[in-house]
Each structure stands twice: as C-alpha cells, then as structure tokens.
Write a protein that holds these residues in place. Structure first.
Motif, PDB file in Angstrom:
ATOM      1  N   ALA A 232     -16.671   2.390  -0.364  1.00 24.02           N
ATOM      2  CA  ALA A 232     -17.576   1.866  -1.374  1.00 24.02           C
ATOM      3  C   ALA A 232     -17.430   2.635  -2.689  1.00 24.02           C
ATOM      4  O   ALA A 232     -17.527   2.054  -3.764  1.00 24.02           O
ATOM      5  N   ASP A 233     -17.166   3.947  -2.589  1.00 25.11           N
ATOM      6  CA  ASP A 233     -17.138   4.796  -3.787  1.00 25.11           C
ATOM      7  C   ASP A 233     -15.813   4.798  -4.522  1.00 25.11           C
ATOM      8  O   ASP A 233     -15.759   5.004  -5.724  1.00 25.11           O
ATOM      9  N   LEU A 234     -14.743   4.636  -3.759  1.00 29.99           N
ATOM     10  CA  LEU A 234     -13.422   4.860  -4.344  1.00 29.99           C
ATOM     11  C   LEU A 234     -12.709   3.540  -4.600  1.00 29.99           C
ATOM     12  O   LEU A 234     -12.878   2.586  -3.864  1.00 29.99           O
ATOM     13  N   ASP A 235     -11.928   3.534  -5.655  1.00 32.82           N
ATOM     14  CA  ASP A 235     -11.134   2.356  -5.984  1.00 32.82           C
ATOM     15  C   ASP A 235      -9.708   2.638  -5.524  1.00 32.82           C
ATOM     16  O   ASP A 235      -8.933   3.287  -6.211  1.00 32.82           O
ATOM     17  N   LEU A 236      -9.388   2.166  -4.329  1.00 31.73           N
ATOM     18  CA  LEU A 236      -8.120   2.531  -3.707  1.00 31.73           C
ATOM     19  C   LEU A 236      -7.241   1.310  -3.477  1.00 31.73           C
ATOM     20  O   LEU A 236      -7.733   0.205  -3.292  1.00 31.73           O
ATOM     21  N   ASN A 237      -5.931   1.532  -3.467  1.00 37.55           N
ATOM     22  CA  ASN A 237      -4.989   0.432  -3.260  1.00 37.55           C
ATOM     23  C   ASN A 237      -4.694   0.170  -1.796  1.00 37.55           C
ATOM     24  O   ASN A 237      -4.416  -0.957  -1.412  1.00 37.55           O
ATOM     25  N   GLN A 238      -4.682   1.243  -1.014  1.00 38.13           N
ATOM     26  CA  GLN A 238      -4.226   1.096   0.355  1.00 38.13           C
ATOM     27  C   GLN A 238      -5.035   1.929   1.328  1.00 38.13           C
ATOM     28  O   GLN A 238      -5.506   3.014   1.005  1.00 38.13           O
ATOM     29  N   LEU A 239      -5.163   1.374   2.516  1.00 40.36           N
ATOM     30  CA  LEU A 239      -5.837   2.080   3.588  1.00 40.36           C
ATOM     31  C   LEU A 239      -4.810   2.314   4.700  1.00 40.36           C
ATOM     32  O   LEU A 239      -4.120   1.381   5.110  1.00 40.36           O
ATOM     33  N   LYS A 240      -4.695   3.546   5.121  1.00 41.68           N
ATOM     34  CA  LYS A 240      -3.750   3.852   6.195  1.00 41.68           C
ATOM     35  C   LYS A 240      -4.512   4.084   7.495  1.00 41.68           C
ATOM     36  O   LYS A 240      -5.354   4.974   7.575  1.00 41.68           O
ATOM     37  N   ILE A 241      -4.219   3.258   8.470  1.00 39.42           N
ATOM     38  CA  ILE A 241      -4.931   3.356   9.745  1.00 39.42           C
ATOM     39  C   ILE A 241      -4.416   4.558  10.521  1.00 39.42           C
ATOM     40  O   ILE A 241      -3.212   4.675  10.773  1.00 39.42           O
ATOM     41  N   ASP A 242      -5.332   5.431  10.896  1.00 40.65           N
ATOM     42  CA  ASP A 242      -4.949   6.642  11.617  1.00 40.65           C
ATOM     43  C   ASP A 242      -4.223   6.294  12.913  1.00 40.65           C
ATOM     44  O   ASP A 242      -4.565   5.324  13.591  1.00 40.65           O
TER      45      ASP A 242
ATOM     46  N   LYS B  57      -5.535   5.038 -13.677  1.00 37.40           N
ATOM     47  CA  LYS B  57      -5.257   4.571 -15.055  1.00 37.40           C
ATOM     48  C   LYS B  57      -3.813   4.826 -15.458  1.00 37.40           C
ATOM     49  O   LYS B  57      -3.241   4.096 -16.264  1.00 37.40           O
ATOM     50  N   LEU B  58      -3.215   5.859 -14.880  1.00 38.60           N
ATOM     51  CA  LEU B  58      -1.796   6.140 -15.166  1.00 38.60           C
ATOM     52  C   LEU B  58      -0.885   5.049 -14.594  1.00 38.60           C
ATOM     53  O   LEU B  58       0.268   4.928 -14.988  1.00 38.60           O
ATOM     54  N   GLY B  59      -1.411   4.314 -13.592  1.00 38.76           N
ATOM     55  CA  GLY B  59      -0.577   3.329 -12.917  1.00 38.76           C
ATOM     56  C   GLY B  59      -0.041   3.816 -11.585  1.00 38.76           C
ATOM     57  O   GLY B  59       0.755   3.154 -10.932  1.00 38.76           O
ATOM     58  N   VAL B  60      -0.479   5.002 -11.197  1.00 33.99           N
ATOM     59  CA  VAL B  60      -0.119   5.550  -9.887  1.00 33.99           C
ATOM     60  C   VAL B  60      -1.101   4.966  -8.877  1.00 33.99           C
ATOM     61  O   VAL B  60      -2.288   4.825  -9.167  1.00 33.99           O
ATOM     62  N   SER B  61      -0.608   4.568  -7.693  1.00 34.46           N
ATOM     63  CA  SER B  61      -1.546   3.988  -6.734  1.00 34.46           C
ATOM     64  C   SER B  61      -2.042   5.026  -5.736  1.00 34.46           C
ATOM     65  O   SER B  61      -1.479   6.114  -5.600  1.00 34.46           O
TER      66      SER B  61
ATOM     67  N   LEU C 284     -11.403  -5.843   6.992  1.00 36.02           N
ATOM     68  CA  LEU C 284     -12.232  -5.117   6.025  1.00 36.02           C
ATOM     69  C   LEU C 284     -11.420  -4.754   4.784  1.00 36.02           C
ATOM     70  O   LEU C 284     -11.841  -4.999   3.649  1.00 36.02           O
ATOM     71  N   ALA C 285     -10.240  -4.182   5.014  1.00 36.63           N
ATOM     72  CA  ALA C 285      -9.385  -3.777   3.898  1.00 36.63           C
ATOM     73  C   ALA C 285      -9.011  -4.989   3.048  1.00 36.63           C
ATOM     74  O   ALA C 285      -9.080  -4.942   1.818  1.00 36.63           O
ATOM     75  N   ASN C 286      -8.636  -6.079   3.718  1.00 38.96           N
ATOM     76  CA  ASN C 286      -8.269  -7.289   2.982  1.00 38.96           C
ATOM     77  C   ASN C 286      -9.417  -7.769   2.114  1.00 38.96           C
ATOM     78  O   ASN C 286      -9.219  -8.159   0.965  1.00 38.96           O
ATOM     79  N   SER C 287     -10.628  -7.721   2.662  1.00 39.41           N
ATOM     80  CA  SER C 287     -11.769  -8.222   1.893  1.00 39.41           C
ATOM     81  C   SER C 287     -12.081  -7.306   0.709  1.00 39.41           C
ATOM     82  O   SER C 287     -12.693  -7.728  -0.257  1.00 39.41           O
ATOM     83  N   LEU C 288     -11.647  -6.046   0.790  1.00 38.60           N
ATOM     84  CA  LEU C 288     -11.841  -5.118  -0.328  1.00 38.60           C
ATOM     85  C   LEU C 288     -10.641  -5.120  -1.279  1.00 38.60           C
ATOM     86  O   LEU C 288     -10.581  -4.334  -2.217  1.00 38.60           O
ATOM     87  N   GLY C 289      -9.681  -5.990  -1.004  1.00 41.49           N
ATOM     88  CA  GLY C 289      -8.508  -6.070  -1.864  1.00 41.49           C
ATOM     89  C   GLY C 289      -7.527  -4.932  -1.680  1.00 41.49           C
ATOM     90  O   GLY C 289      -6.756  -4.602  -2.581  1.00 41.49           O
ATOM     91  N   MET C 290      -7.556  -4.308  -0.516  1.00 37.68           N
ATOM     92  CA  MET C 290      -6.629  -3.206  -0.242  1.00 37.68           C
ATOM     93  C   MET C 290      -5.568  -3.654   0.762  1.00 37.68           C
ATOM     94  O   MET C 290      -5.840  -4.461   1.642  1.00 37.68           O
ATOM     95  N   THR C 291      -4.364  -3.102   0.617  1.00 43.90           N
ATOM     96  CA  THR C 291      -3.357  -3.341   1.642  1.00 43.90           C
ATOM     97  C   THR C 291      -3.573  -2.340   2.784  1.00 43.90           C
ATOM     98  O   THR C 291      -4.222  -1.315   2.595  1.00 43.90           O
TER      99      THR C 291
END
Ligand code: C2E
Ligand code: MG
Ligand code: MG
Ligand code: MG
Length: 292
Positions: free
Chosen positions: A193-203, A172-176, A226-233
């Motif tokens: 499924a639980d978290l609303d995240l902006n980005q996924l970092k592949i290990d 909500k602060l605008g921090v990703s 998968l990430a793309n379909s969840l709207g994550m970079t």
C-alpha cells in the motif's frame, strides 16, 4: 537475559556476549579487508518471461572469493554481519558499480527490455549517500536507467521516511523497483500500500511442495492476482522443478528464475548466452535449460 544490570548500575556483559562481539568485530575486519582487496565479485541468475520463454533479465548475486584459501563464500555468510554494521553500505556500493558496468556491456547484445537486477539492503536505502552514488554510477557507466532494477527486501528500514523518499527519487530516475522475498518475514501487505513498486518477487519458500499442496497453489495464485491488480509484475524465485514451472505458466505468472532454468552463472557465460541468443525457454520446453 543477555545482559544484566550490575550492582553498580552499569550494564555488564556475560563472557558469551563478549565472544559474540569479538566474532562480529573479527568478521567486520575480514569484510573490510575483502573490500580493500577487491575480493567481491558477481554471478548472475537469468530471469525468464513465462509467456514467451525469453530471457528478460538477470539478477546480480554477490560472492566473496577468499584470496588465501581460494574458497567462495555465499552472501548469507557475510551479508547479515555487514548489515549489523555500516559495511553493507560499502558492499552495496561496490556491487552496484560492478553490476552497472557489466549491464552496460550487455546493452548491445540483448533485447531492449533486458534488465539487470541488483539487491540493495534496506539499511543502504536509508543512507543519503546511496542515491548520490546511484546517480553517479548511471552517469559514469552511461547505463540507461530503464535497464536497471533494484531489489529491496521487506524489513524494518524500508518504511522509514528517508527510505520512502529515496525510493520515490529512484523511480523518477527511471530505475525500476522490485520487492524481494515477498511473503517471508515481516508483514507484507503494508508495504504494497505504501510503496510504488514495479515488481513483486515471490519468496522461494512458497515454491516448496507447491506441486503437492493445494493451499500453497491457492496462495501463489492469490499473490499473482493481487500483484496484477496493483499493476505489478510477478517474478517467482527458486523454481527447481518442471511441475513448479508448469504451474506458474498456467497461473500466468509473469516471470521466473531458479535452478530448474539456470543457476547463477559467471558474466562470461551469460554474455555468450546472450550472443548466441539461446535464451528461449519455449524452444526447450520440458528439458532443463543447461546454460552452464
Ligand atoms: P535473494 O535476493 O532472494 O536471491 C536469491 C537467492 O536464491 C540466491 O542465493 C540464489 O542463488 C538462490 N536461488 C536461486 N534459485 C534457486 C533455486 O532454484 N533453489 C534454491 N534453493 N535457491 C535458489 P544467494 O546468492 O546465496 O543470495 C542469498 C541472499 O543474499 C539474496 O537473496 C539476497 O537477499 C542477498 N544478497 C545477494 N547478493 C547481494 C548483494 O549484492 N547485496 C545485498 N544487499 N544482498 C545480497
Ligand atoms: Mg534478490
Ligand atoms: Mg529473493
Ligand atoms: Mg533474500
């Protein structure tokens, strides 16, 4: 068994356990001293957007310079100890302050979408004090929240109610928010499924033998989809070869970081780099970006 029920019903510890406790306490005291003496500092690893080749961010990585010996210690040698105590809260606090102070100095010399990423332990996220500190640091440094990304690691803590609440407030602060080291350790899909995240970092373990393993290629391709379909970079970590980079570009992975493009570098070097606007990966296609 590490500990045994004594005859009297008290738990007794073996000498081996006691010396481990000594070690932990000794290390904790050393970390406390390091915090008091301001021996922690940051290096930054550039992150590149693959479609454009632009440098779109940098990840802050903590280092500990021992004043007496002059040696630099890597986080894997002290973060686990700190996470077993509450010292990780202090470390994450110091790192966030230092990172935001630096990030705000980069605002005038970087593109509007240049983001600074900071690692935060799951244990820290659970503490109320962290969110308060985050708000304070953003106010004090005047860093636009959109310039900051927090990287969280999958772990037992981040699914707790407190941590989920904090994550929502941070967004909500605008921090990703980025999920770090995706695919390593704890089961991963529940978090998505639980978290609303902006980005996924592949290990970076997925990058090992990527070039020779068809299966790993399929897995990495699947994670990107998968990430793309969840709207994550997606940000790939640990890119060490041109072949790995070429694969990620072909799979339309959003971004990448790794030794092939640049090792973590000192603030000054990154500042020079931003000012010289030499952050274009495309212009140097095929040749190792030598920032250091
Ligand atoms: P991480 O957040 O996944 O950071 C990436 C790590 O991979 C860094 O190690 C980086 O130097 C290394 N790396 C980057 N590119 C390559 C590559 O191409 N090949 C290889 N082999 N390694 C690469 P580092 O700096 O030793 O950090 C290790 C871990 O320590 C981090 O993993 C993160 O989980 C933790 N950490 C680092 N700084 C902080 C911090 O300020 N706070 C907290 N809580 N944890 C931190
Ligand atoms: Mg990280
Ligand atoms: Mg990582
Ligand atoms: Mg890690």
């Amino acid at each position: 068994a590490a500990k045994a029920e004594g005859r009297s019903g008290f738990v007794t510890f073996s000498p081996a356990i006691l010396s481990q406790i000594d070690l932990q306490l000794g290390e904790e005291a050393a970390i406390k001293q390091a915090l008091d003496d301001d021996e922690l500092f940051l290096v930054w690893q550039p992150q590149f957007e693959l479609a454009s080749g632009r440098m779109i961010g940098a990840e802050a990585l903590v280092r500990w310079r021992d004043r007496v010996s002059g040696t630099v210690r890597l986080p894997d040698s002290f973060i686990p100890t700190a996470e077993r105590s509450d010292l990780i809260l202090e470390i994450d606090k110091v790192v966030l302050s230092k990172a935001c102070a630096q990030a705000v100095r980069w605002v005038p010399v970087s593109a509007g979408d240049f983001i600074c990423a900071v690692n935060v332990s799951g244990k820290t996220l659970q503490a109320d004090a962290f969110f308060v500190h985050l708000v304070e640091v953003l106010q004090q440094t005047r860093l636009p929240p959109a310039r900051l990304q927090l990287e969280i690691t999958e772990g037992v803590f981040i699914q707790s109610k407190d941590a989920l609440n904090t994550l929502a407030k941070i967004r909500k602060l605008g921090v990703s928010l980025a999920l770090d080291d995706f695919g390593s350790g704890y089961s991963s899909f529940g978090y998505l499924a639980d978290l609303d995240l902006n980005q996924l970092k592949i290990d970076r373990s997925f990058l090992n033998d990527l070039e020779s393993s068809r299966k790993k290629q399929d897995v990495v391709g699947g994670i990107i989809a998968l990430a793309n379909s969840l709207g994550m970079t997606v940000m790939a970590e640990g890119v060490e070869t041109e072949g790995q980079l070429a694969f990620l570009i072909a799979e339309q992975c959003h971004g990448a970081q790794g030794f092939f493009m640049s090792e973590p570098i000192e603030e000054k070097l990154l500042t020079n780099h931003l000012i010289a606007r030499r952050g274009n990966l495309k212009a140097r296609a095929g040749s190792k970006l030598n920032l250091s």
